[in-house]
Design an enzyme around this catalytic site. Structure first.
Site, short mmCIF file in Angstrom:
data_model
loop_
_atom_site.label_atom_id
_atom_site.label_comp_id
_atom_site.label_asym_id
_atom_site.label_seq_id
_atom_site.Cartn_x
_atom_site.Cartn_y
_atom_site.Cartn_z
CG HIS A 266 57.47 -61.48 -42.08
ND1 HIS A 266 57.80 -62.10 -40.91
CD2 HIS A 266 56.66 -62.35 -42.73
CE1 HIS A 266 57.22 -63.30 -40.85
NE2 HIS A 266 56.54 -63.46 -41.96
CB SER B 128 49.05 -61.08 -45.00
OG SER B 128 50.00 -62.10 -44.86
CE LYS C 297 41.84 -70.32 -42.50
NZ LYS C 297 41.46 -68.96 -42.87
CG ASP C 298 49.39 -71.85 -42.68
OD1 ASP C 298 50.29 -71.03 -42.39
OD2 ASP C 298 48.50 -71.62 -43.51
CD GLU D 246 55.09 -83.44 -67.16
OE1 GLU D 246 54.72 -84.17 -68.11
OE2 GLU D 246 54.79 -83.66 -65.99
#
Lengths: 433, 217, 170
Positions: free
Chosen positions: A208, A212, A235-236, A279
């Site tokens: 923040h 972005s 959108k998320d 894994e």
């Protein structure tokens, strides 16, 4: 009524203010593509793991004589135990899929570059914590692969000069992986996700502050930002929906896909499985480890393969902003890197024999080679761009960014801007930066 | 074009990794497991009467057989000294089994998920017995196997005999697959509803997303 | 992308938003169900909801203590004398007829937990006596002297045959 409650709180605590500033009216570049969904998805999977993990812990027994049986108790007797267990086992793999794509996005678009170096570092910390958590969690079912994987990896610390043996004994609490190891891994596996949660908060604080990045890598004009709500909330959520369809497809129709068959056999300290495989999300590093003939050398190289990401922002010396979009040389390097990681994964799954050895070694060389090559490639790019200029699109964006900065520094606003600003969603104002 | 090539090669590599992890286990016969309760019940009978001489299924209780549709009387019919709330343990003491076979025969509760392509593995193993020249039985899938040819597959002389034993073994696999994953029916039926719900919900989310974003010019 | 038209028809947009939210809420509630359910007794615990008692093993005049759902159960093989005594007597604190507390007169089945604060009372000739605060019960499990407020609880049970009872419901 709700308004009254909020205003009572707001007098005493910056609740509405924080929600507005960090969430609903938080500015986000309007051109983000779906690759930017994966950060939120990672947080979603973290919550899935936390909730399913806590409910599993209500029935799990961290004792070598009871652990494997308690998993069967969960799968057979506990109401919906099978569902909670499969959510957790599938979620572990889903977590890494999402995180790898998230990291891949950062590499491709150069989101690690100035001023996002600390954002990058907090992300690497999260990845490291996740790997530790996953490693400890994998021991808990006490299957053959759980046991022998832990045995092998804890042995690696024995390569430490002078104190190697003591360190391994201290880690395990025993001469071999045993009850002491299992109990402490359970305690720490339960603890670490809360440390991860705190690190997520720090990661978001860092985000923040610098905001972005976006696919162009160039900071857009302030007015080209849009508020997080409703554009990116929806959108998320849509991204979560798509994710859940794939995720539940596995959970309900092929949950054993992500579980190594050998791990459905209770751990037997007297008998090692024919092929010890970690894994899948550890495979590339396992391959790197095995590609160095010397034990200590292999361990150091493996740790370096993770640690080298930290200096990436300083290896990239390009003056062209962002990542692959305007930098064809860099783009090829990123693609080669992705393919190389896949090759390493493949090699890591195979026994270290025959041609796999040499392929693994070449792939390891390429892995580190790409990092070491980056300063040279990026400097070359910088030189070429100074001679030949940048692509038009890049130049336009950079020019707009600079004009925008100038305007705000000198407080000059053109009339047209005023109108355009007014027309953006709900009178939203762009932020500085 | 380059994009397509890149995506294709990535997918190919991913599939390669996945297949690398699933190493080949000899030649396995193909098998479509019959997941009906009838097949599972028949398999249960064979397993309890023949296999449990040496093998146990310690995570399965006899009364769990009610979940594949067997009545209390049907279950009790299969018991000898055991009680219905007991776990399915072999009646032969462990030491004797260890002596006869060199090691304790593995527990079968999870066998179909403890091997890669477990159901096919078990079925192939049970029907791969043959006679060596010296009159001893051996197994194509597992050379030198210590387990005897319990249903005398190698002895079968006609195709019909072989087919009968194979049918019985398929039922055994049906039962063992259920034993390893007793909630599979519930899981899949619940899964259908969950996926349908998610498709509906995700479609709604998509429509809402398009509507909200259409406000941007 | 007719954004103006959409703004002019907020009800359409709100409807989609409302429906989506409602569908989502249903999903969230549904997703909680397995987790809540997992905290209920598991299959192996539910099996223990009944206990079988073999009455043959209890001689006349004797009391056996068996376990049911983790609690002690007193099973008393009462003599004729005791039966007659209990039939004839009554109590003040929690009045109840003896015949309402048994299915067959010679068998008394009660939960061996004092109704005061939960201690396990000791067997006496005339009934039970609780060591914690001195409550006294008769041979029908009825409270004679407090501080216990109620008679010993009779659990649900059933005679399978002459010789066996099953305590609790399946």
């Amino acid at each position: 009524m709700l308004k009254k409650a909020f205003s009572w709180v707001d007098e005493r605590f910056p609740l509405s203010e924080v929600i507005k500033h960090e969430l609903t009216e938080y500015p986000v570049p309007r051109n983000l593509n779906y690759m930017w969904n994966f950060g939120f998805l990672a947080m979603f999977v973290l919550i899935v793991q936390l909730v399913s993990g806590i409910f599993l812990a209500m029935h799990y027994k961290a004792d070598v004589n009871m652990a494997f049986d308690s998993i069967q108790h969960i799968m057979r007797d506990v109401n919906y135990g099978w569902l909670i267990r499969y959510l957790h086992s599938t979620g572990a793999s889903a977590f890494f899929v999402v995180v790898f794509i998230h990291i891949g996005r950062t590499l491709y678009y150069g989101s690690y570059r100035r001023p996002r170096e600390l954002l990058w570092w907090t992300g690497l910390l999260l990845w490291f914590l996740l790997m530790a958590t996953a490693f400890m969690g994998y021991l808990l079912p006490w299957g053959q692969m759980s046991y022998w994987g832990a045995q092998v990896i804890t042995s690696l610390f024995g390569t430490t000069p002078v104190f190697g043996e003591e360190i391994v004994r201290w880690l395990r609490g025993d001469f071999v992986v045993g009850d002491a190891t299992l109990t402490r891994f359970f305690a720490l596996h339960y603890l670490f996700p809360f440390i991860i949660s705190a690190a997520v908060v720090i990661h978001l604080v860092a985000l923040h502050w610098v905001k972005s990045s976006n696919p162009s890598g160039i900071t857009l004009r302030a007015k080209d930002n849009i508020p997080f709500h409703p554009y990116f909330t929806i959108k998320d959520m849509f991204g979560v929906g798509v994710f859940l369809i794939v995720f539940c497809g596995f959970v309900f129709f092929n949950p054993e896909f992500w579980i190594e068959a050998d791990n459905n056999i209770a751990a037997n300290p007297m008998s090692t499985p024919a092929h010890i495989v970690p894994e899948w999300y550890f495979l590339p590093f396992y391959a790197i480890l095995r590609s160095i003939p010397d034990a200590l050398g292999g361990v150091i190289t493996m740790f370096m393969a993770v640690a080298i990401f930290a200096i990436l922002p300083w290896l990239d010396r390009s003056n062209i902003p962002g990542g692959a979009l305007f930098r064809p040389g860099y783009r090829i390097m990123v693609y080669v890197f992705f393919v190389d990681v896949l090759v390493l994964s493949y090699v890591g799954a195979k026994p270290p024999e025959g041609s796999f050895v040499i392929i693994g070694q070449i792939a390891t060389l390429i892995y580190f080679g790409l990092f070491l090559l980056l300063p040279f490639v990026s400097s070359h790019e910088a030189r070429r761009s100074r001679e030949k200029g940048l692509p038009h699109e890049a130049e336009r964006l950079i020019r707009e960014e600079q004009e925008d900065l100038l305007r705000r520094e000198h407080g000059v606003r053109r009339k047209g801007d005023e109108e355009r600003l007014g027309q953006t969603d709900k009178g939203f104002q762009g932020e500085e930066r | 074009m380059k994009r397509v090539l890149v995506v294709l090669s990535v997918v190919a590599l991913l599939m390669g990794v996945a297949s690398a992890m699933a190493s080949a286990v000899g030649k396995l016969k193909s098998l479509d497991v019959d997941e009906s309760n009838e097949a599972r019940q028949r398999g249960a009978e064979t397993v309890i009467s023949a296999c449990m001489m040496c093998h146990s299924l310690k995570y399965v209780k006899f009364m769990d057989l009610a979940d594949i549709g067997m009545s209390k009387e049907q279950i009790e019919y299969l018991l000898e000294d055991q009680k219905i709330e007991d776990r399915m343990l072999s009646l032969m003491p462990m030491e004797i089994r260890e002596e006869s076979y060199g090691k304790v025969p593995p527990d079968l509760s999870l066998i179909t998920i403890a091997r890669k392509k477990g159901p096919q593995y078990v079925y192939t193993l049970l029907t791969d017995y043959y006679y060596q020249e010296d009159g001893e039985t051996n197994n194509y899938l597992f050379e030198g196997i210590k387990m005897p040819d319990v249903l005398a597959y190698a002895d079968a002389e006609s195709d019909q005999e072989r087919a009968d034993i194979e049918a019985q073994m398929r039922d055994v696999v049906s039962f063992l697959k259920w034993a390893a994953d007793p909630h599979s029916d519930e899981r899949r039926s619940l899964g259908v509803y969950v996926i349908i719900y998610l498709v509906i919900f995700t479609t709604l989310l998509y429509l809402l997303k398009r509507r909200i974003w259409s406000r941007l010019h | 992308m007719a954004s103006d038209k959409d703004l002019d028809r907020p009800d359409r947009r709100d409807f989609l938003g409302a429906v989506t939210t409602a569908v989502g809420a249903v999903g969230v509630v549904g997703a909680c169900y397995p987790f809540v359910s997992s905290m209920n007794p598991s299959k192996d615990v539910k099996v223990k909801s009944t206990s079988l008692v073999d009455l043959d093993s209890i001689p006349e005049g004797k009391t056996h203590t068996v376990e049911w759902q983790g609690k002690p159960i007193f099973v008393v093989h009462r003599t004729d004398e005791v039966i007659a005594d209990m039939q004839a007597s009554s109590t003040d604190i929690d009045p109840q007829a003896d015949k309402d507390r048994v299915q067959q007169l010679q068998w008394l089945v009660v939960i061996g937990i004092c109704t005061h604060l939960g201690c396990v009372p000791n067997r006496t000739e005339s009934g039970w006596s609780c060591p914690c605060h001195g409550s006294i019960y008769d041979n029908s499990g009825r409270v004679l002297r407090g501080p216990a407020p109620k008679n010993l609880v009779v659990p649900p049970y059933e005679f399978i045959n002459e010789k066996k009872i099953i305590i609790g419901k399946a």
